[in-house]
Motif scaffolding. Structure first.
Motif, PDB file in Angstrom:
ATOM      1  N   PRO A 392     -50.258  58.146  56.252  1.00 38.85           N
ATOM      2  CA  PRO A 392     -50.221  56.843  56.909  1.00 38.85           C
ATOM      3  C   PRO A 392     -48.891  56.599  57.629  1.00 38.85           C
ATOM      4  O   PRO A 392     -47.852  57.098  57.207  1.00 38.85           O
ATOM      5  CB  PRO A 392     -50.395  55.850  55.757  1.00 38.85           C
ATOM      6  CG  PRO A 392     -49.972  56.587  54.540  1.00 38.85           C
ATOM      7  CD  PRO A 392     -50.285  58.027  54.787  1.00 38.85           C
ATOM      8  N   THR A 393     -48.943  55.847  58.702  1.00 40.59           N
ATOM      9  CA  THR A 393     -47.746  55.480  59.470  1.00 40.59           C
ATOM     10  C   THR A 393     -47.631  53.963  59.468  1.00 40.59           C
ATOM     11  O   THR A 393     -48.128  53.299  60.365  1.00 40.59           O
ATOM     12  CB  THR A 393     -47.849  56.006  60.912  1.00 40.59           C
ATOM     13  OG1 THR A 393     -48.143  57.397  60.864  1.00 40.59           O
ATOM     14  CG2 THR A 393     -46.549  55.793  61.665  1.00 40.59           C
ATOM     15  N   PRO A 394     -47.002  53.391  58.445  1.00 40.21           N
ATOM     16  CA  PRO A 394     -47.004  51.935  58.326  1.00 40.21           C
ATOM     17  C   PRO A 394     -45.859  51.235  59.044  1.00 40.21           C
ATOM     18  O   PRO A 394     -45.840  50.011  59.085  1.00 40.21           O
ATOM     19  CB  PRO A 394     -46.882  51.726  56.815  1.00 40.21           C
ATOM     20  CG  PRO A 394     -46.128  52.909  56.328  1.00 40.21           C
ATOM     21  CD  PRO A 394     -46.445  54.050  57.251  1.00 40.21           C
ATOM     22  N   LEU A 395     -44.887  51.997  59.574  1.00 40.47           N
ATOM     23  CA  LEU A 395     -43.688  51.326  60.095  1.00 40.47           C
ATOM     24  C   LEU A 395     -43.066  52.114  61.230  1.00 40.47           C
ATOM     25  O   LEU A 395     -43.029  53.341  61.200  1.00 40.47           O
ATOM     26  CB  LEU A 395     -42.671  51.190  58.947  1.00 40.47           C
ATOM     27  CG  LEU A 395     -41.351  50.497  59.276  1.00 40.47           C
ATOM     28  CD1 LEU A 395     -41.576  49.027  59.604  1.00 40.47           C
ATOM     29  CD2 LEU A 395     -40.362  50.636  58.113  1.00 40.47           C
ATOM     30  N   GLY A 396     -42.558  51.387  62.214  1.00 44.42           N
ATOM     31  CA  GLY A 396     -41.851  52.037  63.309  1.00 44.42           C
ATOM     32  C   GLY A 396     -41.330  51.009  64.290  1.00 44.42           C
ATOM     33  O   GLY A 396     -41.509  49.807  64.097  1.00 44.42           O
ATOM     34  N   GLN A 656     -54.998  57.286  52.813  1.00 38.87           N
ATOM     35  CA  GLN A 656     -54.496  57.435  51.434  1.00 38.87           C
ATOM     36  C   GLN A 656     -54.705  56.163  50.618  1.00 38.87           C
ATOM     37  O   GLN A 656     -54.441  56.152  49.419  1.00 38.87           O
ATOM     38  CB  GLN A 656     -53.019  57.879  51.389  1.00 38.87           C
ATOM     39  CG  GLN A 656     -52.781  59.247  52.035  1.00 38.87           C
ATOM     40  CD  GLN A 656     -51.421  59.848  51.728  1.00 38.87           C
ATOM     41  OE1 GLN A 656     -50.652  59.337  50.936  1.00 38.87           O
ATOM     42  NE2 GLN A 656     -51.116  60.974  52.370  1.00 38.87           N
ATOM     43  N   GLY A 657     -55.163  55.088  51.282  1.00 38.60           N
ATOM     44  CA  GLY A 657     -55.529  53.890  50.528  1.00 38.60           C
ATOM     45  C   GLY A 657     -54.380  53.209  49.807  1.00 38.60           C
ATOM     46  O   GLY A 657     -54.573  52.559  48.788  1.00 38.60           O
ATOM     47  N   PRO A 681     -52.894  54.937  42.169  1.00 37.41           N
ATOM     48  CA  PRO A 681     -54.041  54.050  41.993  1.00 37.41           C
ATOM     49  C   PRO A 681     -53.987  53.228  40.713  1.00 37.41           C
ATOM     50  O   PRO A 681     -54.557  52.149  40.649  1.00 37.41           O
ATOM     51  CB  PRO A 681     -55.243  55.011  41.990  1.00 37.41           C
ATOM     52  CG  PRO A 681     -54.695  56.365  41.753  1.00 37.41           C
ATOM     53  CD  PRO A 681     -53.263  56.353  42.179  1.00 37.41           C
ATOM     54  N   ASP A 682     -53.271  53.725  39.703  1.00 39.46           N
ATOM     55  CA  ASP A 682     -53.318  53.041  38.412  1.00 39.46           C
ATOM     56  C   ASP A 682     -52.001  52.393  38.017  1.00 39.46           C
ATOM     57  O   ASP A 682     -51.746  52.116  36.850  1.00 39.46           O
ATOM     58  CB  ASP A 682     -53.766  54.030  37.326  1.00 39.46           C
ATOM     59  CG  ASP A 682     -52.966  55.321  37.401  1.00 39.46           C
ATOM     60  OD1 ASP A 682     -52.039  55.389  38.244  1.00 39.46           O
ATOM     61  OD2 ASP A 682     -53.265  56.257  36.637  1.00 39.46           O
ATOM     62  N   SER A 683     -51.115  52.183  38.981  1.00 38.07           N
ATOM     63  CA  SER A 683     -49.858  51.481  38.684  1.00 38.07           C
ATOM     64  C   SER A 683     -49.595  50.508  39.813  1.00 38.07           C
ATOM     65  O   SER A 683     -49.765  50.837  40.982  1.00 38.07           O
ATOM     66  CB  SER A 683     -48.705  52.488  38.586  1.00 38.07           C
ATOM     67  OG  SER A 683     -47.470  51.810  38.779  1.00 38.07           O
TER      68      SER A 683
ATOM     69  N   ALA B 236     -60.310  50.173  50.551  1.00 39.47           N
ATOM     70  CA  ALA B 236     -60.453  48.731  50.349  1.00 39.47           C
ATOM     71  C   ALA B 236     -60.856  48.432  48.923  1.00 39.47           C
ATOM     72  O   ALA B 236     -61.629  47.536  48.664  1.00 39.47           O
ATOM     73  CB  ALA B 236     -61.495  48.182  51.324  1.00 39.47           C
ATOM     74  N   VAL B 237     -60.324  49.220  47.978  1.00 41.30           N
ATOM     75  CA  VAL B 237     -60.733  49.017  46.589  1.00 41.30           C
ATOM     76  C   VAL B 237     -59.837  48.019  45.855  1.00 41.30           C
ATOM     77  O   VAL B 237     -60.163  47.594  44.764  1.00 41.30           O
ATOM     78  CB  VAL B 237     -60.783  50.355  45.807  1.00 41.30           C
ATOM     79  CG1 VAL B 237     -61.799  51.305  46.408  1.00 41.30           C
ATOM     80  CG2 VAL B 237     -59.420  51.009  45.757  1.00 41.30           C
ATOM     81  N   ARG B 238     -58.703  47.662  46.460  1.00 46.33           N
ATOM     82  CA  ARG B 238     -57.815  46.696  45.811  1.00 46.33           C
ATOM     83  C   ARG B 238     -57.708  45.437  46.665  1.00 46.33           C
ATOM     84  O   ARG B 238     -57.723  45.514  47.893  1.00 46.33           O
ATOM     85  CB  ARG B 238     -56.416  47.299  45.631  1.00 46.33           C
ATOM     86  CG  ARG B 238     -56.425  48.520  44.735  1.00 46.33           C
ATOM     87  CD  ARG B 238     -55.031  48.873  44.285  1.00 46.33           C
ATOM     88  NE  ARG B 238     -54.231  49.480  45.322  1.00 46.33           N
ATOM     89  CZ  ARG B 238     -54.011  50.783  45.438  1.00 46.33           C
ATOM     90  NH1 ARG B 238     -54.568  51.605  44.575  1.00 46.33           N
ATOM     91  NH2 ARG B 238     -53.257  51.251  46.390  1.00 46.33           N
ATOM     92  N   PHE B 239     -57.530  44.319  46.021  1.00 45.63           N
ATOM     93  CA  PHE B 239     -57.411  43.067  46.752  1.00 45.63           C
ATOM     94  C   PHE B 239     -56.211  43.101  47.694  1.00 45.63           C
ATOM     95  O   PHE B 239     -56.258  42.611  48.812  1.00 45.63           O
ATOM     96  CB  PHE B 239     -57.282  41.898  45.767  1.00 45.63           C
ATOM     97  CG  PHE B 239     -57.401  40.554  46.421  1.00 45.63           C
ATOM     98  CD1 PHE B 239     -58.649  40.061  46.799  1.00 45.63           C
ATOM     99  CD2 PHE B 239     -56.275  39.786  46.678  1.00 45.63           C
ATOM    100  CE1 PHE B 239     -58.767  38.823  47.419  1.00 45.63           C
ATOM    101  CE2 PHE B 239     -56.387  38.548  47.300  1.00 45.63           C
ATOM    102  CZ  PHE B 239     -57.631  38.070  47.668  1.00 45.63           C
ATOM    103  N   THR B 240     -55.128  43.743  47.220  1.00 41.79           N
ATOM    104  CA  THR B 240     -53.907  43.788  48.034  1.00 41.79           C
ATOM    105  C   THR B 240     -54.016  44.762  49.203  1.00 41.79           C
ATOM    106  O   THR B 240     -53.039  45.005  49.893  1.00 41.79           O
ATOM    107  CB  THR B 240     -52.689  44.170  47.175  1.00 41.79           C
ATOM    108  OG1 THR B 240     -53.009  45.375  46.474  1.00 41.79           O
ATOM    109  CG2 THR B 240     -52.307  43.077  46.205  1.00 41.79           C
ATOM    110  N   ALA B 241     -55.199  45.332  49.407  1.00 41.94           N
ATOM    111  CA  ALA B 241     -55.390  46.153  50.605  1.00 41.94           C
ATOM    112  C   ALA B 241     -55.838  45.300  51.783  1.00 41.94           C
ATOM    113  O   ALA B 241     -55.712  45.713  52.934  1.00 41.94           O
ATOM    114  CB  ALA B 241     -56.429  47.241  50.332  1.00 41.94           C
TER     115      ALA B 241
END
Lengths: 981, 277
Positions: A392-396, A656-657, A681-683, B236-241
């Motif tokens: 992912p490219t979230p910033l620039g 990558q979600g 995913p779990d933290s 889109a599995v988390r609300f914060t997404a």
């Protein structure tokens, strides 16, 4: 026999429509009526008629496309055809995929000298002249990497000629084996500057070795009683290059005997780590391909930012693909291989409307690409490199200044995730051991990027080698990335890994040899893209998508098996030893035999001197009677401030979600200066990324420039939800005319700022890079000499860790009635501001960073956020309060009534209040029930309650003036600059 | 675990129990050559009770029997072969040539298959789903959120009438000849359609992001058991997404309510697991 398959759309071709639109925009006066396209595959292998039909079927989606194996299908009435393909030897990813598709359909592998070459045909209809078509073709291709052929319909009634761009290297060997250094100083200096002279008298291209370095080399070999081989000299040039050894940062400067890198950058980190004691979160800094900090008890996060400036000036697309795919390898090459989890980018370019025409040569035959095409190209490059890699490219950001017209600055960064230990092994440590195989992984070696490292240590000028340009192949890299990160790494199948970047094998093997204590390489075993390469070329080529690993003998079979299953080429090219030497063989001869000590530490140390720059400080030259409303709208419409959503939205920020806050905030989609990710995913722990840059202040004071960059990066991170407790930074210096002592003085000042500000905030540097020669020396339209130096630029990238992403914050105003606060002081600091730049004003004061006060501000914000008080937040940056309020309004698509006539600070005049770029300021909105709680946290900190969010107009009260602008007008202005992009 | 026995059970009844007693459907996610969303898709399935393996295409080709233990097959998103020669084409061709039979066999059992984005392109290229995905009308990669509506009873979409998900693609315009479009419609085989919903209203962006015919964002095959769609439920599995979750957080706070944890995409994965329980 050469065969050709042409594929064209039968259901409406969006790309052809796009070409038509583009050409009509650029050439409004030509009578172009239609464009059609065909994708063409020229196949250089033996195929039966049946096989060719089957292959064509696979290259075509029969529902939407048609193919022909006999001719190139074209519209009836076209006037001209343009074929665009690659030049011989340039990476052709489409051709490669077509080859694999055909191999799969025939179940037969191509021979090494067989290939598929891709090209595109464009058919132009209308009443056109050849010259007009040539202009169109010129616009659509880059002569450094692509070939173009133009045919009129009449010329090709018998069919289009078939072009096979196969690499043919001269079979007559012209290279010299050894280089006589027993020559005059003048000749010695020429060898360093222009390269080794081959048998035919031609020069190989710059070694970028100074006369004093050449003399040290001469003395070294005199002692050995022999001449250096060409391989040895080329390898030394790579290893000692500014690009690899960072000589300017490393060598003594004035009274700083240990060099500014050691004193100010590393020194700051050491001091901070000591102060933090048990709270030190640094794990691996300044010693690997990236820097790493703790994420939690189980994982580390890595970060590295690189530049790829010189190649991007020549081929913006290829240059920027390589920038991002290259820095991905700094992540894969950290420790035993971190997984890339985010990319960041930054483009410092000339305003795309900058119409200056520039040439690399006096004869005006080598045109520099127009400013617009450079931006288009670098944007497309990160698109291809980042998206195809699944990162992912979230910033620039985009920053413009006329000084970036000669060489653009193209930043690419990659964040990685790595378990601390696997099977009891520390994953952030590595060591090649004597006896380990040297394994090259990924792509093959060609002439790409020869002299890349030495080239970027030189200014861009006529002699800049075209082979310096590489085009990345993200899929080849993705394949080995999967194989390493998902399988080989956690099975413990190798002892060390590093990427092949600058200097190619000479760099990576040379570096790893230090871990083991020596190496022995057999160049005959290195897989090549085509035959005919000289040994020195194989050794220093910068062909992309390659890693070098140290694989223990016993683990080689298992390692090789994994790579085979992933269709990744892995080759043993030698062995690590403990001989203390780097030995390279080719065709039974030893072509390099050098002690590692000389290779790595033999470089002469230069004591550099600076000279105080004589900048005359003056007040801002102003007629400050401006129409404030119009000025605000005009500033919003400038490329340094306005929306670059067209870039953010063509880069995948969701893959990558992990995305928590997006590159665009709020309903109005305003570009953010930070991003938040949840990598696991779990933290619920999160990573915060932010940036800070302000090269414009260098015109006044590089100390202010650097201090601002750090303050801005920290502030942006805080405003996303980070705290100084767990916040690291990275430095990327891009300098110019670095040989001048005045520029060195400015560099020293910037480095001092880095130390002062980082130590005060407790934000350690964990990694960095410098690029010291961002100069263009060429010619203008009238043949006059032109020298353009990029503004001294420091990009600071922040990396923060937070316990819970649910506390991340965004800039958009949320609800009517929310109370607005301004925290921090506003002073008359309009020097080199966006306001001053727009009005063409010089002089004035650049912002001063008050670290003590700002630290209080930032810590108060952290507390407010922890208590859930903050509804929206924005650090005030380029364009000042006016722009910041406008951005929040646009993001929220909501107005506000704001009174700025009584805010803390020394700014008194309305324009200074609105547009001064004083640092350390933050705008916060809170719901009305939280006013008291928020104000309690601000005790002793300068702040003002400035108004409330309401309605659809932004209404700002100033001393003796008032600005009223409807939110839709702000939005239109903000989106106007790149509207057509 | 005996895959053959499981398979028979699957055929016999709707409630397969894996022989070791664990009621967990097994997912196989294809990988390799530039596919890239396997990790997050695997995590989404596992979070709702499935077991999942990421398997390289070459490994499946070498041992097609691997598929016999799967209840769900996923072709995830990515850039197989860099989209060179056309999105999904090269990978789809390889799947069709080497695994056409094995996948047909898999689908004769009462199983589920999912193609997301590049996976959808692969499924159409391989001939498993009808139609084709071609270049967006604006021929550029685009990443944003869209609204979708559901008008069918596919096991994947049970209980969902509308939802918002992100897209990220350059070749996502759904195309099929008119006759086929009519057939799809008639057979309730349109999986999801772009529509005007929450994202459309929030961002003021076009509802149909790429010019897809009849606003088609996803289609169904094999009686709804195979779903191919361009949008990405696994992102889109988390609300914060959600792209506007910080605004929603404020609304929840002011109403004195707890912010939800889950995002809209999770329901697809839950549905798939439920199907086997």
């Amino acid at each position: 026999m050469i065969r050709r398959i042409a594929v064209s759309s039968k259901v409406g071709d969006a790309r052809a429509r796009h070409y038509l639109g583009t050409l009509k925009t650029i050439f409004p006066d030509i009578s172009l009526s239609a464009v059609a396209t065909a994708a063409v595959y020229t196949i250089d292998t033996r195929l039966s008629l049946k096989e060719i039909e089957r292959a064509a079927g696979r290259l075509t989606n029969l529902l939407t496309e048609t193919y022909s194996t006999q001719s190139i299908p074209h519209p009836q009435d076209y006037a001209y055809a343009i074929e665009i393909g690659y030049l011989p030897g340039v990476t052709d990813n489409v051709g490669k995929t077509a080859r694999e598709t055909i191999e799969d359909s025939t179940r037969r592998k191509f021979r090494a000298d067989e290939a598929v070459y891709s090209s595109t045909f464009l058919f132009l209809s209308g009443t056109l002249t050849r010259e007009e078509v040539e202009n169109c073709a010129h616009e659509l291709h880059n002569q450094l990497i692509e070939r173009v052929n133009i045919y009129s319909a009449a010329e090709v009634q018998e069919g289009f000629p078939i072009i096979v761009p196969k690499v043919k290297l001269e079979s007559v060997r012209k290279s010299v084996d050894e280089v006589d250094l027993d020559v005059s100083d003048e000749e010695l200096s020429r060898i360093g500057k222009e390269g080794i002279k081959d048998a035919d008298g031609s020069r190989r291209g710059p070694l970028a070795l100074s006369l004093s370095a050449m003399k040290v080399i001469r003395a070294h070999f005199k002692n050995l009683d022999r001449n250096p081989t060409d391989v040895e000299l080329e390898a030394l040039a790579q290893t000692w290059s500014e690009h690899c050894k960072h000589t300017i940062f490393a060598d003594p400067l004035d009274e700083v005997g240990d060099g500014i890198y050691h004193r100010y950058i590393k020194g700051a980190t050491q001091k901070i780590r000591k102060q933090k004691g048990k709270k030190d979160f640094c794990v691996s800094v300044f010693k690997d391909n990236s820097g790493a900090i703790a994420f939690d008890d189980t994982y580390l996060v890595t970060h590295k930012v690189e530049t790829h400036n010189a190649p991007s000036a020549l081929d913006p697309f290829g240059g920027s693909v390589t920038a991002i795919v290259g820095v991905n390898r700094d992540c894969l090459g950290f420790g035993l291989g971190a997984k890339p989890i985010a990319n960041v980018y930054g483009f410092c370019v000339a305003d795309p409307h900058d119409e200056r025409t520039l040439f690399r040569d006096k004869e005006k035959t080598q045109t520099l690409l127009p400013a617009r095409r450079i931006l288009e190209g670098v944007v497309r490059g990160i698109n291809a490199g980042g998206n195809q890699s699944g990162i992912p490219t979230p910033l620039g950001f985009v920053a413009t200044d006329p000084s970036f017209r000669g060489k653009p600055l193209v930043f690419g960064g990659t964040i990685g995730l790595l378990p601390r230990t696997v099977l009891g092994r520390k994953m952030y440590e590595k060591r090649a051991r004597p006896g380990d195989y040297i394994v090259m992984l990924g792509g093959r070696v060609g002439l790409d990027g020869i002299h890349g490292a030495t080239f970027s240590s030189e200014s861009l000028s006529k002699g800049s080698p075209a082979t310096a340009v590489q085009i990345g192949d993200p899929i080849t890299q993705k394949k080995f990335s999967d194989a390493i990160v998902r399988e080989a790494r956690d099975k413990g199948l190798y002892n060390s890994i590093t990427d092949n970047g600058a200097g190619g094998l000479s760099g990576s093997v040379g570096e790893m040899a230090r871990e083991a204590g020596g190496c022995m390489v057999d160049l005959d075993t290195v897989p090549l893209k085509y035959s005919g390469l000289e040994p020195w070329q194989i050794w220093i080529s910068e062909s992309q998508e390659r890693m070098t690993l140290a694989v223990p003998k016993g683990k080689w079979p298992a390692f090789k098996k994994i790579m085979d299953r992933h269709d990744v080429e892995a080759t043993r090219i030698g062995m690590f030893t403990k001989s203390g030497k780097c030995i390279v063989r080719y065709r039974g001869k030893t072509v390099m035999d050098m002690s590692l000590k000389f290779l790595h530490d033999g470089r002469p140390i230069i004591h550099q001197r600076t000279k105080l720059t004589n900048t005359v400080r003056s007040d801002l030259t102003v007629s400050r009677e401006v129409d404030l409303k119009k000025t605000l709208l005009d500033i919003l419409a400038r490329p340094n401030v306005g929306s670059t959503a067209f870039i953010s939205e063509q880069y995948d920020f969701e893959v990558q979600g992990t995305s928590v806050t997006k590159p665009l905030h709020g309903r109005g989609r305003v570009n953010a200066d930070s991003a938040v990710l949840q990598p696991l995913p779990d933290s619920s722990r999160g990573i915060i990324l932010a940036h800070g840059y302000c090269p414009w202040y260098s015109a006044i004071d590089t100390y202010a420039m650097a201090a601002t960059a750090i303050d801005t990066a920290v502030r942006n991170a805080i405003c996303a939800g980070a705290s100084r407790e767990h916040l690291a930074i990275l430095d990327n210096f891009c300098w110019s005319i670095s040989e001048s002592s005045e520029r060195l003085y400015e560099l020293k000042r910037a480095a001092e700022a880095c130390y002062d500000i980082a130590v005060a905030y407790g934000t350690p540097f964990i990694s960095g890079k410098d690029s010291m020669h961002n100069d263009f020396r060429g010619f203008g339209e009238n043949g006059q000499f032109v020298h353009i130096s990029a503004l001294p630029t420091l990009l600071v990238s922040a990396l923060g860790i937070i316990p819970d992403v649910a506390r991340a914050m965004t800039i958009d105003w949320k609800c009517t009635g929310d109370v607005l606060y301004l925290v921090g002081e506003t002073n008359d600091e309009l020097g080199a501001s966006e306001y001053a730049a727009m009005l063409g004003l010089s002089g004035g004061h650049a912002p001063k960073v008050n670290v003590k006060r700002n630290a209080k501000v930032y810590d108060a914000i952290v507390k407010a956020n922890a208590q859930g008080l903050v509804a929206s937040i924005l650090g005030v940056g380029r364009g000042g309060l006016g722009v910041a309020l406008a951005k929040q309004s646009i993001a929220g698509q909501m107005g506000a009534r704001v009174d700025l006539s009584r805010i803390p600070g020394k700014a008194r005049q309305s324009d200074a209040i609105l547009f001064s770029e004083s640092q350390g300021r933050i705008l916060v909105s809170v719901r009305s029930t939280c006013e008291k709680a928020f104000e309690k946290l601000l005790k002793g900190i300068p702040h003002a309650r400035i108004g409330e969010a309401s309605g659809t107009d932004l209404s700002i009260e100033l001393p003796g003036a008032r600005v009223d602008v409807p939110c839709p007008s702000l939005t239109d202005a903000y989106r106007s600059y790149f509207k057509e992009w | 675990m005996n895959p053959v026995r499981n398979q028979q059970k699957l055929k016999r009844k709707r409630n397969p129990t894996i022989s070791n007693g664990v009621k967990r459907p097994h997912v196989i996610l294809f990988s390799g050559y530039g596919l890239n969303t396997e990790d997050e898709t695997k995590a989404a399935f596992e979070s709702v009770g499935a077991t999942a393996d990421i398997v390289h295409l070459n490994d499946v080709i070498a041992r097609p029997n691997l598929l016999k233990k799967a209840h769900i097959i996923v072709f995830g998103g990515g850039f197989a072969y860099g989209d060179d020669t056309g999105a999904g084409k090269a990978y789809g061709n390889r799947v069709k040539a080497h695994l056409g039979g094995a996948l047909q066999e898999f689908l004769t059992r009462d199983t589920l298959m999912l193609g997301i984005c590049n996976g959808f392109q692969i499924l159409t290229s391989a001939g498993i789903l009808p139609g084709a995905l071609i270049s967006n009308d604006m021929p550029r990669y685009i990443c944003r959120w869209v609204d979708l509506k559901v008008e069918n009873d596919s096991p994947w979409l049970r209980g969902i009438t509308s939802l918002s998900l992100p897209i990220a693609h350059g070749e996502g315009k759904y195309y099929a000849p008119p006759v086929q479009l009519a057939l799809l419609s008639k057979a309730s085989s349109i999986g999801v359609k772009y529509t005007k919903g929450e994202m459309y209203r929030h961002f003021d962006l076009p509802a149909n992001p790429n010019g897809s015919l009849e606003d088609i964002a996803g289609v169904l095959g094999h009686g709804g058991r195979v779903l191919g769609l361009m949008p990405h439920p696994e992102r889109a599995v988390r609300f914060t997404a959600l792209p506007h979750w910080t605004l929603l957080r404020e609304e929840y706070v002011r109403k004195g309510k707890e912010m939800p944890k889950e995002g809209p995409g999770i329901q697809l994965f839950r549905n798939a697991v439920q199907y086997f329980l």
